[in-house]
Design an enzyme around this catalytic site. Structure first.
Site, short mmCIF file in Angstrom:
data_model
loop_
_atom_site.label_atom_id
_atom_site.label_comp_id
_atom_site.label_asym_id
_atom_site.label_seq_id
_atom_site.Cartn_x
_atom_site.Cartn_y
_atom_site.Cartn_z
N GLU A 122 19.42 -18.10 9.04
CA GLU A 122 19.41 -19.34 8.26
C GLU A 122 18.10 -19.44 7.48
OE1 GLU A 122 22.27 -22.48 10.01
OE2 GLU A 122 20.33 -22.73 10.94
N GLU A 165 14.83 -26.48 12.42
CA GLU A 165 14.35 -27.86 12.56
C GLU A 165 13.61 -28.04 13.87
OE1 GLU A 165 18.17 -29.64 11.76
OE2 GLU A 165 17.98 -29.01 9.66
N HIS A 214 16.77 -23.32 16.22
CA HIS A 214 17.06 -23.82 14.87
C HIS A 214 15.74 -24.13 14.17
CE1 HIS A 214 18.45 -26.31 11.60
NE2 HIS A 214 19.64 -25.77 11.77
N SER A 259 23.66 -24.37 3.68
CA SER A 259 24.48 -24.88 2.57
C SER A 259 25.77 -24.09 2.36
CB SER A 259 23.66 -24.93 1.27
OG SER A 259 22.58 -25.85 1.41
N ASN A 296 27.38 -27.40 13.25
CA ASN A 296 26.17 -27.96 13.86
C ASN A 296 26.08 -29.40 13.37
OD1 ASN A 296 23.61 -28.69 14.66
ND2 ASN A 296 22.53 -27.28 13.27
N TRP A 297 26.46 -30.32 14.26
CA TRP A 297 26.53 -31.72 13.84
C TRP A 297 25.14 -32.36 13.70
CZ3 TRP A 297 31.03 -34.42 17.03
CH2 TRP A 297 32.25 -33.83 16.68
N LYS A 298 24.12 -31.69 14.22
CA LYS A 298 22.76 -32.25 14.21
C LYS A 298 22.79 -33.66 14.81
CE LYS A 298 21.65 -29.21 10.42
NZ LYS A 298 20.79 -28.90 9.30
N GLY A 335 26.17 -26.97 8.71
CA GLY A 335 25.59 -28.28 8.96
C GLY A 335 26.38 -29.37 8.26
N GLY A 336 25.91 -29.78 7.10
CA GLY A 336 26.51 -30.92 6.39
C GLY A 336 28.02 -30.84 6.24
N GLY A 381 20.48 -27.58 4.14
CA GLY A 381 20.59 -28.96 3.70
C GLY A 381 20.10 -29.21 2.29
P1 PGA Z 1 23.52 -27.01 6.19
O1 PGA Z 1 22.85 -26.77 7.63
O2 PGA Z 1 24.87 -26.36 6.22
O3 PGA Z 1 23.61 -28.51 6.05
O4 PGA Z 1 22.61 -26.40 5.19
C1 PGA Z 1 23.00 -25.56 8.31
C2 PGA Z 1 22.22 -25.61 9.61
O5 PGA Z 1 21.14 -26.21 9.64
O6 PGA Z 1 22.66 -25.05 10.63
#
Ligand code: PGA
Length: 246
Positions: A164, A95, A93, A208, A9-11, A229-230, A170
């Protein structure tokens, strides 16, 4: 035996230049035994499709509209995602639930719109830190999943589910493999009551995930891969996570 799935997930990260470098790093590192996909920002979908031509990796988007089409400025429909070849779309998600006030029902409607166009929704559920500390984890994720089950009815078996925990996204904090597995087992039971396909459905863990914790997370009975994500922004890290799922 469920085949593992790892989704990046590149966000809201990237540029044409950095994406090209990342995708070429992934092309060189792959293929992997697991299914692998990247969910990229809308403007980069077509270039991603081109960069992945002939590759086993799939691609998708990070959101879609619940509406079919029409006067919805700024929205992108599931039909459009299908039109440009998306295999997946992330919906719900945390967010988007937090920053865009998306309700359980809106998330379910987005999942329905995606399925109607042959795009597999990756439906995210998860509790906040306050909800976990209040002992509400199960109730929260079950409520979020129930809205999707009620809306999709017999099609629920077609989704990918992602657990999640919001407090792990993050932050560098990860649910322990046992903590994550416990929630995955609850979700699998809920799916089991709704569909005969529950044993074949993939439930991803996100929050994470890194190369050094991926093996232990993916080794749990009901964890069928990850939403990353990251660590998905670095070819070496993402490919190591994909290898861990193989
Ligand atoms: P993260 O993000 O791996 O940076 O914690 C995961 C996500 O939000 O899908």
């Amino acid at each position: 035996m469920r085949k593992k799935l790892v989704v990046g997930n590149w966000k809201m990260h990237g540029s044409r230049a950095s994406n090209a470098a990342l995708l070429s790093g992934l092309r060189e590192a792959g293929p992997w035994n697991a299914d692998v996909a990247v969910c990229v920002p809308f403007p980069y979908i077509t270039e991603t499709a081109l960069a992945l031509t002939g590759q086993a990796m799939s691609f998708g988007a990070q959101d879609c509209s619940a509406h079919e089409q029409g006067a919805y400025t700024g929205e992108v429909s599931a039909a459009m995602l299908a039109d440009v070849g998306c295999r997946y779309v992330i919906v719900g998600h945390s967010e988007r639930r937090a920053f865009h006030h998306e309700s359980d029902q809106l998330v379910a409607d987005k999942a329905k719109a995606a399925l109607a166009h042959g795009v597999t929704p990756i439906v995210c559920v998860g509790e906040t830190r306050a909800e976990r500390e209040a002992g509400q984890t199960e109730a929260v994720v079950k409520r979020q999943l129930a809205a999707v089950i009620h809306t999709l009815t017999h099609c629920i078996g077609e989704i990918v589910l992602a657990y999640e925990p919001v407090w792990a996204i993050g932050t560098g904090l990860t649910a322990s493999p046992e903590e994550a597995q416990a929630v995955h087992a609850v979700l699998r039971m809920q799916l089991h009551a709704a569909t005969q396909k529950s044993d074949a459905m993939r439930i991803l863990y996100g929050g994470s995930v890194k190369p050094d914790n991926a093996v232990s997370l993916f080794g749990q009975a009901d964890i069928d891969g990850g939403l990353i994500g990251g660590a998905a922004l670095k070819a070496a890290d993402f490919s190591a996570i994909c290898r861990a799922a193989g």
